[in-house]
Design a protein around this motif. Structure first.
Motif, PDB file in Angstrom:
ATOM      1  N   THR A 142       0.835  -1.193   0.000  1.00  0.00           N
ATOM      2  CA  THR A 142       0.000   0.000   0.000  1.00  0.00           C
ATOM      3  C   THR A 142       0.875   1.250   0.000  1.00  0.00           C
ATOM      4  O   THR A 142       0.557   2.216  -0.663  1.00  0.00           O
ATOM      5  N   THR A 143       1.956   1.215   0.768  1.00  0.00           N
ATOM      6  CA  THR A 143       2.966   2.280   0.762  1.00  0.00           C
ATOM      7  C   THR A 143       4.322   1.590   0.859  1.00  0.00           C
ATOM      8  O   THR A 143       4.404   0.364   0.920  1.00  0.00           O
ATOM      9  N   ALA A 144       5.382   2.383   0.892  1.00  0.00           N
ATOM     10  CA  ALA A 144       6.725   1.803   1.010  1.00  0.00           C
ATOM     11  C   ALA A 144       6.926   1.134   2.368  1.00  0.00           C
ATOM     12  O   ALA A 144       7.775   0.248   2.502  1.00  0.00           O
ATOM     13  N   ASP A 145       6.140   1.542   3.357  1.00  0.00           N
ATOM     14  CA  ASP A 145       6.311   1.017   4.712  1.00  0.00           C
ATOM     15  C   ASP A 145       5.131   0.176   5.196  1.00  0.00           C
ATOM     16  O   ASP A 145       5.051  -0.168   6.369  1.00  0.00           O
ATOM     17  N   GLU A 146       4.186  -0.142   4.304  1.00  0.00           N
ATOM     18  CA  GLU A 146       3.018  -0.910   4.717  1.00  0.00           C
ATOM     19  C   GLU A 146       2.609  -1.871   3.606  1.00  0.00           C
ATOM     20  O   GLU A 146       2.696  -1.554   2.424  1.00  0.00           O
ATOM     21  N   ALA A 147       2.156  -3.032   4.000  1.00  0.00           N
ATOM     22  CA  ALA A 147       1.637  -4.026   3.057  1.00  0.00           C
ATOM     23  C   ALA A 147       0.441  -4.727   3.685  1.00  0.00           C
ATOM     24  O   ALA A 147       0.312  -4.789   4.908  1.00  0.00           O
ATOM     25  N   VAL A 148      -0.432  -5.233   2.840  1.00  0.00           N
ATOM     26  CA  VAL A 148      -1.605  -5.974   3.294  1.00  0.00           C
ATOM     27  C   VAL A 148      -1.421  -7.436   2.910  1.00  0.00           C
ATOM     28  O   VAL A 148      -1.167  -7.760   1.754  1.00  0.00           O
ATOM     29  N   ILE A 149      -1.518  -8.308   3.905  1.00  0.00           N
ATOM     30  CA  ILE A 149      -1.455  -9.752   3.672  1.00  0.00           C
ATOM     31  C   ILE A 149      -2.898 -10.254   3.609  1.00  0.00           C
ATOM     32  O   ILE A 149      -3.690  -9.986   4.506  1.00  0.00           O
ATOM     33  N   THR A 150      -3.219 -10.982   2.552  1.00  0.00           N
ATOM     34  CA  THR A 150      -4.536 -11.612   2.430  1.00  0.00           C
ATOM     35  C   THR A 150      -4.315 -13.104   2.234  1.00  0.00           C
ATOM     36  O   THR A 150      -3.694 -13.522   1.261  1.00  0.00           O
ATOM     37  N   VAL A 151      -4.786 -13.880   3.186  1.00  0.00           N
ATOM     38  CA  VAL A 151      -4.664 -15.336   3.116  1.00  0.00           C
ATOM     39  C   VAL A 151      -6.066 -15.908   2.957  1.00  0.00           C
ATOM     40  O   VAL A 151      -6.953 -15.619   3.754  1.00  0.00           O
ATOM     41  N   VAL A 164     -17.537 -22.227   2.058  1.00  0.00           N
ATOM     42  CA  VAL A 164     -17.230 -20.804   1.943  1.00  0.00           C
ATOM     43  C   VAL A 164     -15.795 -20.599   2.405  1.00  0.00           C
ATOM     44  O   VAL A 164     -15.412 -21.037   3.499  1.00  0.00           O
ATOM     45  N   PRO A 165     -14.958 -19.949   1.566  1.00  0.00           N
ATOM     46  CA  PRO A 165     -13.552 -19.782   1.946  1.00  0.00           C
ATOM     47  C   PRO A 165     -13.386 -18.919   3.198  1.00  0.00           C
ATOM     48  O   PRO A 165     -14.201 -18.040   3.469  1.00  0.00           O
ATOM     49  N   VAL A 166     -12.316 -19.201   3.933  1.00  0.00           N
ATOM     50  CA  VAL A 166     -11.923 -18.385   5.076  1.00  0.00           C
ATOM     51  C   VAL A 166     -10.860 -17.413   4.588  1.00  0.00           C
ATOM     52  O   VAL A 166      -9.887 -17.823   3.951  1.00  0.00           O
ATOM     53  N   THR A 167     -11.056 -16.124   4.837  1.00  0.00           N
ATOM     54  CA  THR A 167     -10.096 -15.111   4.419  1.00  0.00           C
ATOM     55  C   THR A 167      -9.654 -14.317   5.640  1.00  0.00           C
ATOM     56  O   THR A 167     -10.489 -13.847   6.409  1.00  0.00           O
ATOM     57  N   VAL A 168      -8.339 -14.177   5.797  1.00  0.00           N
ATOM     58  CA  VAL A 168      -7.763 -13.389   6.877  1.00  0.00           C
ATOM     59  C   VAL A 168      -6.928 -12.291   6.247  1.00  0.00           C
ATOM     60  O   VAL A 168      -6.091 -12.557   5.380  1.00  0.00           O
TER      61      VAL A 168
END
Length: 176
Positions: A142-151, A164-168
């Motif tokens: 999202t920025t140089a110092d932040e990221a979003v993990i989607t599992v 139904v899938p589990v998403t975190v």
């Protein structure tokens, strides 16, 4: 002689059998539905923990890369950094937290294996799990110092029904 003999007629007997059958079938149906709900809940718990395992592994990689002096996501510049760039693609990646391996998914990720000897899910040991869990990890900067993990954990249960899938989702930051 008068006919004062009392007894059950055929219709009365059939009605009694019907009532008895209904009295037994109700609790059996409830027990069956309860067992099915328990099995689904068990699979949902396993899916959630597999998703959380992937998030914790990505955090571990971030911390190891940062403490090793490398880039927090790619490990570049660190002697033994772990590269998460395979997870930055559109298809995501699959990671084995036991073997510390990260591989890009070519379309869809493979089914996880379950090892009944140590009760671990992995991609390298064991046999395909009966639930057929598929874990996909995607990381978005999202920025140089932040990221979003989607599992996302998707699976078919033992009867072949797609659940139904589990998403975190978790935001991680470059903390150093």
């Amino acid at each position: 002689m008068t006919n004062n003999m009392k007894g059950f007629t055929l219709i009365e007997t059939l009605i009694a059998i019907l009532l008895l059958t209904m009295a037994i079938a109700g609790p059996l149906t409830l027990a069956s539905k309860g067992l099915t709900a328990t099995l689904v809940a068990k699979e949902q718990f396993a899916a959630f923990y597999l998703a959380q395992d992937a998030v914790e592994f990505v955090r571990y990689v971030r911390d190891s890369n940062s403490l090793g002096g490398g880039d927090w996501l790619t490990g570049a510049g660190a002697g033994s950094g772990i590269d998460l760039s395979a997870c930055l693609g559109a298809n995501g990646c699959y990671l084995d937290s036991i073997q510390s391996t990260i591989t890009a998914c070519g379309g869809t990720c493979p089914v996880m294996n379950y090892n009944p000897a140590n009760h671990f899910f992995s991609y390298t040991t064991g046999a395909p799990s009966a639930q057929k869990f598929v874990r996909t990890v995607k990381i978005t900067n999202t920025t140089a110092d932040e990221a979003v993990i989607t599992v996302t954990i998707s699976w078919n249960d033992r009867a072949g029904i797609t659940r139904v899938p589990v998403t975190v989702r978790e935001n991680i930051f470059k903390w150093q």
